[in-house]
Design a protein around this motif. Structure first.
Motif, PDB file in Angstrom:
ATOM      1  N   UNK A 167      -4.392   3.709 -14.509  1.00  0.00           N
ATOM      2  CA  UNK A 167      -4.694   4.463 -15.729  1.00  0.00           C
ATOM      3  C   UNK A 167      -4.408   3.588 -16.957  1.00  0.00           C
ATOM      4  N   UNK A 168      -5.259   3.677 -17.977  1.00  0.00           N
ATOM      5  CA  UNK A 168      -5.082   2.830 -19.169  1.00  0.00           C
ATOM      6  C   UNK A 168      -3.760   3.155 -19.865  1.00  0.00           C
ATOM      7  N   UNK A 169      -3.106   2.126 -20.373  1.00  0.00           N
ATOM      8  CA  UNK A 169      -1.907   2.343 -21.200  1.00  0.00           C
ATOM      9  C   UNK A 169      -0.649   1.741 -20.603  1.00  0.00           C
ATOM     10  N   UNK A 170       0.314   1.518 -21.501  1.00  0.00           N
ATOM     11  CA  UNK A 170       1.583   0.866 -21.139  1.00  0.00           C
ATOM     12  C   UNK A 170       2.331   1.598 -20.019  1.00  0.00           C
ATOM     13  N   UNK A 171       2.140   2.929 -19.966  1.00  0.00           N
ATOM     14  CA  UNK A 171       2.903   3.706 -18.987  1.00  0.00           C
ATOM     15  C   UNK A 171       2.570   3.346 -17.535  1.00  0.00           C
ATOM     16  N   UNK A 172       1.438   2.677 -17.335  1.00  0.00           N
ATOM     17  CA  UNK A 172       1.080   2.271 -15.964  1.00  0.00           C
ATOM     18  C   UNK A 172       1.738   0.956 -15.551  1.00  0.00           C
ATOM     19  N   UNK A 173       2.402   0.293 -16.526  1.00  0.00           N
ATOM     20  CA  UNK A 173       2.995  -1.016 -16.198  1.00  0.00           C
ATOM     21  C   UNK A 173       4.339  -0.769 -15.511  1.00  0.00           C
ATOM     22  N   UNK A 174       4.281  -0.149 -14.310  1.00  0.00           N
ATOM     23  CA  UNK A 174       5.533   0.250 -13.670  1.00  0.00           C
ATOM     24  C   UNK A 174       5.546  -0.106 -12.187  1.00  0.00           C
ATOM     25  N   UNK A 175       6.676   0.163 -11.553  1.00  0.00           N
ATOM     26  CA  UNK A 175       6.869  -0.259 -10.159  1.00  0.00           C
ATOM     27  C   UNK A 175       5.937   0.508  -9.212  1.00  0.00           C
ATOM     28  N   UNK A 176       5.608   1.756  -9.602  1.00  0.00           N
ATOM     29  CA  UNK A 176       4.747   2.567  -8.742  1.00  0.00           C
ATOM     30  C   UNK A 176       3.358   1.929  -8.635  1.00  0.00           C
ATOM     31  N   UNK A 177       2.799   1.529  -9.760  1.00  0.00           N
ATOM     32  CA  UNK A 177       1.467   0.914  -9.699  1.00  0.00           C
ATOM     33  C   UNK A 177       1.523  -0.506  -9.144  1.00  0.00           C
ATOM     34  N   UNK A 178       2.645  -1.186  -9.366  1.00  0.00           N
ATOM     35  CA  UNK A 178       2.772  -2.527  -8.773  1.00  0.00           C
ATOM     36  C   UNK A 178       2.704  -2.404  -7.248  1.00  0.00           C
ATOM     37  N   UNK A 179       3.478  -1.446  -6.710  1.00  0.00           N
ATOM     38  CA  UNK A 179       3.484  -1.223  -5.257  1.00  0.00           C
ATOM     39  C   UNK A 179       2.099  -0.796  -4.775  1.00  0.00           C
ATOM     40  N   UNK A 180       1.457   0.080  -5.553  1.00  0.00           N
ATOM     41  CA  UNK A 180       0.129   0.571  -5.151  1.00  0.00           C
ATOM     42  C   UNK A 180      -0.879  -0.576  -5.085  1.00  0.00           C
ATOM     43  N   UNK A 181      -0.802  -1.485  -6.041  1.00  0.00           N
ATOM     44  CA  UNK A 181      -1.726  -2.636  -6.052  1.00  0.00           C
ATOM     45  C   UNK A 181      -1.474  -3.498  -4.799  1.00  0.00           C
ATOM     46  N   UNK A 182      -0.189  -3.761  -4.523  1.00  0.00           N
ATOM     47  CA  UNK A 182       0.148  -4.616  -3.363  1.00  0.00           C
ATOM     48  C   UNK A 182      -0.287  -3.953  -2.054  1.00  0.00           C
ATOM     49  N   UNK A 183      -0.101  -2.626  -1.966  1.00  0.00           N
ATOM     50  CA  UNK A 183      -0.512  -1.886  -0.751  1.00  0.00           C
ATOM     51  C   UNK A 183      -2.014  -2.020  -0.553  1.00  0.00           C
ATOM     52  N   UNK A 184      -2.754  -1.837  -1.665  1.00  0.00           N
ATOM     53  CA  UNK A 184      -4.212  -1.887  -1.592  1.00  0.00           C
ATOM     54  C   UNK A 184      -4.699  -3.298  -1.234  1.00  0.00           C
ATOM     55  N   UNK A 185      -3.962  -4.287  -1.673  1.00  0.00           N
ATOM     56  CA  UNK A 185      -4.339  -5.671  -1.328  1.00  0.00           C
ATOM     57  C   UNK A 185      -4.204  -5.887   0.176  1.00  0.00           C
ATOM     58  N   UNK A 186      -3.086  -5.366   0.722  1.00  0.00           N
ATOM     59  CA  UNK A 186      -2.867  -5.485   2.186  1.00  0.00           C
ATOM     60  C   UNK A 186      -3.953  -4.748   2.942  1.00  0.00           C
ATOM     61  N   UNK A 187      -4.201  -3.499   2.478  1.00  0.00           N
ATOM     62  CA  UNK A 187      -5.191  -2.651   3.144  1.00  0.00           C
ATOM     63  C   UNK A 187      -6.589  -3.272   3.110  1.00  0.00           C
ATOM     64  N   UNK A 188      -6.882  -3.982   2.017  1.00  0.00           N
ATOM     65  CA  UNK A 188      -8.209  -4.607   1.895  1.00  0.00           C
ATOM     66  C   UNK A 188      -8.277  -5.940   2.639  1.00  0.00           C
ATOM     67  N   UNK A 189      -7.193  -6.321   3.311  1.00  0.00           N
ATOM     68  CA  UNK A 189      -7.213  -7.551   4.126  1.00  0.00           C
ATOM     69  C   UNK A 189      -7.170  -8.824   3.315  1.00  0.00           C
ATOM     70  N   UNK A 190      -6.524  -8.772   2.157  1.00  0.00           N
ATOM     71  CA  UNK A 190      -6.435  -9.986   1.328  1.00  0.00           C
ATOM     72  C   UNK A 190      -5.601 -11.054   2.033  1.00  0.00           C
TER      73      UNK A 190
END
Ligand SMILES: NC(=O)c1ccc[n+]([C@@H]2O[C@H](COP(=O)([O-])OP(=O)(O)OC[C@H]3O[C@@H](n4cnc5c(N)ncnc54)[C@H](O)[C@@H]3O)[C@@H](O)[C@H]2O)c1
Length: 356
Positions: free
Chosen positions: A64-87
């Motif tokens: 989601x746009x905005x500073x409030x997304x710069x958090x550990x929850x979205x960091x983890x979500x990005x890393x999870x999605x990278x794993x899931x996408x087979x990066x």
């Protein structure tokens, strides 16, 4: 198009800036295993551009746009999605957005499989002149801004002013805050701005200025990547007071607070005999091109106490980086009482002058 190299002990970054560089250089990346991180606003404007450039099936994570997304929850979500996408270990993370996307995607790239290739595609003026260059990545944590982060240089930065077409006025002013700050650090940029105040809205002029600001930051980062010698601290001019006001009032954009902070700190510099009146007046002229009326604040003493948390402070004193002469700055260290009293004095002077 301008190509700028930034070499540090560990990496070499290529920074390409100018109108059309995205169309010219981004399609090449489509041969790599890509993972795009962007935000909801940027995706809404540029989804077709992303699909056209990188293919419709490229994995994209949208915060989601905005500073409030710069958090550990979205960091983890990005890393999870990278794993899931087979990066794989040799994949490339593309941070496509403003400074928020750049900071969180950069940190994800630094962590995933102990670090994968990072390409920054900054889409705000602030991100092009400042945050996409220099390798600082971070998230906010437990209410503390940028509390968790890493120095992680992008391999490539693609800074195309064509993305500014969709930026709001506020975001443009925000970026100009950092440009005017840079002019207090670099005489060449200062001269150019002072001589061309009528061209601030001209696209070609802005393109040239962006390249000069990037070049300035790149040279500073090469000399002091991890802020050990003090040179990188100069990039923080205006930020001691600006950041305290931003934290306390949260009404204007970051760049506008940097300019307001710079104004208050110029007052301190003059009172301390560090900056002469004519140079200060000329910098104030530039500041006022972006922030027309510098506000006074009745409760500024409270706001400024937040400067105690500024990361430039190495002891109990407040560190303020101020313009001294064209292209030269000085660090002034003040006890909290003296700092607050000077800032209050400046605010009072403004109130008497403008009644605001
Ligand atoms: N890493 C560094 O060295 C560094 C330096 C300065 C600032 N920062 C960080 O950068 C962040 C601020 O960056 P920012 O000002 O770019 O904020 P941002 O990323 O929140 O972007 C500002 C707004 O503009 C929107 N946007 C982005 N590109 C757009 C486009 N082309 N068209 C329309 N809308 C667009 C975004 O969705 C957002 O709503 C802060 O988190 C700050 O801590 C980092």
């Amino acid at each position: 198009m301008k190509e700028i190299l930034l070499k540090t002990a560990t990496t070499e970054s290529v920074i390409r800036c100018g109108e059309g560089v995205f169309a010219e250089y981004a399609p090449r990346l489509a041969d790599e295993q890509l993972f795009i991180v962007t935000d909801s606003n940027v995706f809404a404007y540029y989804r077709y551009r992303l699909w056209e450039t990188f293919g419709e099936f490229v994995p994209i994570y949208i915060i989601p746009a905005g500073e409030r997304s710069k958090n550990i929850r979205y960091l983890t979500a990005i890393l999870k999605e990278m794993l899931k996408s087979g990066m794989k270990r040799n994949c490339t993370v593309v941070a496509f957005g403003g400074g928020v996307v750049g900071d969180i995607a950069g940190l994800a790239a630094s962590l995933y499989m102990r670090g994968v290739k990072l390409v920054q595609v900054p889409t705000t003026l602030l991100a092009q002149v400042d945050s996409s260059v220099g390798g600082k990545t971070a998230i906010d944590f437990e209410g503390v801004k940028n509390a968790i982060g890493a120095f992680y240089q992008p391999r490539e930065v693609i800074a195309d002013p064509a993305f500014f077409e969709t930026l709001t006025e506020r975001e443009v002013r925000c970026g100009w805050g950092e440009i005017i700050k840079t002019s207090a650090l670099n005489g060449e940029i200062y001269d150019l701005l002072v001589k061309n105040t009528d061209k601030f809205a001209d696209k070609d002029f802005l393109s040239g200025i962006i390249a000069m600001c990037i070049e300035h930051k790149a040279r500073v980062v090469e000399a002091d990547e991890k802020e050990t010698t003090g040179l990188r601290k100069t990039l923080n001019l205006g930020h001691t007071t600006g950041h305290a006001l931003e934290l306390y009032y949260r009404k204007k954009s970051h760049g506008e607070y940097v300019l307001i902070g710079m104004y208050y700190e110029l007052y301190i510099a003059m009172k301390k005999g560090v900056c002469d009146k004519n140079y200060a007046a000329s910098l104030i002229g530039l500041i006022k091109k972006i922030v027309n009326k510098i506000p006074s604040y009745p409760d500024i003493a409270e706001a400024c106490k937040l400067a105690a948390y500024d990361k430039k402070n190495s002891d109990s004193r407040i560190s303020v980086i101020v313009p001294a002469q064209i292209g030269r700055t000085e660090e002034i260290k003040l006890g909290m009482d003296e700092y607050v009293s000077l800032v209050k004095e400046c605010s009072e002077t403004l109130r008497r002058a403008y009644g605001i």
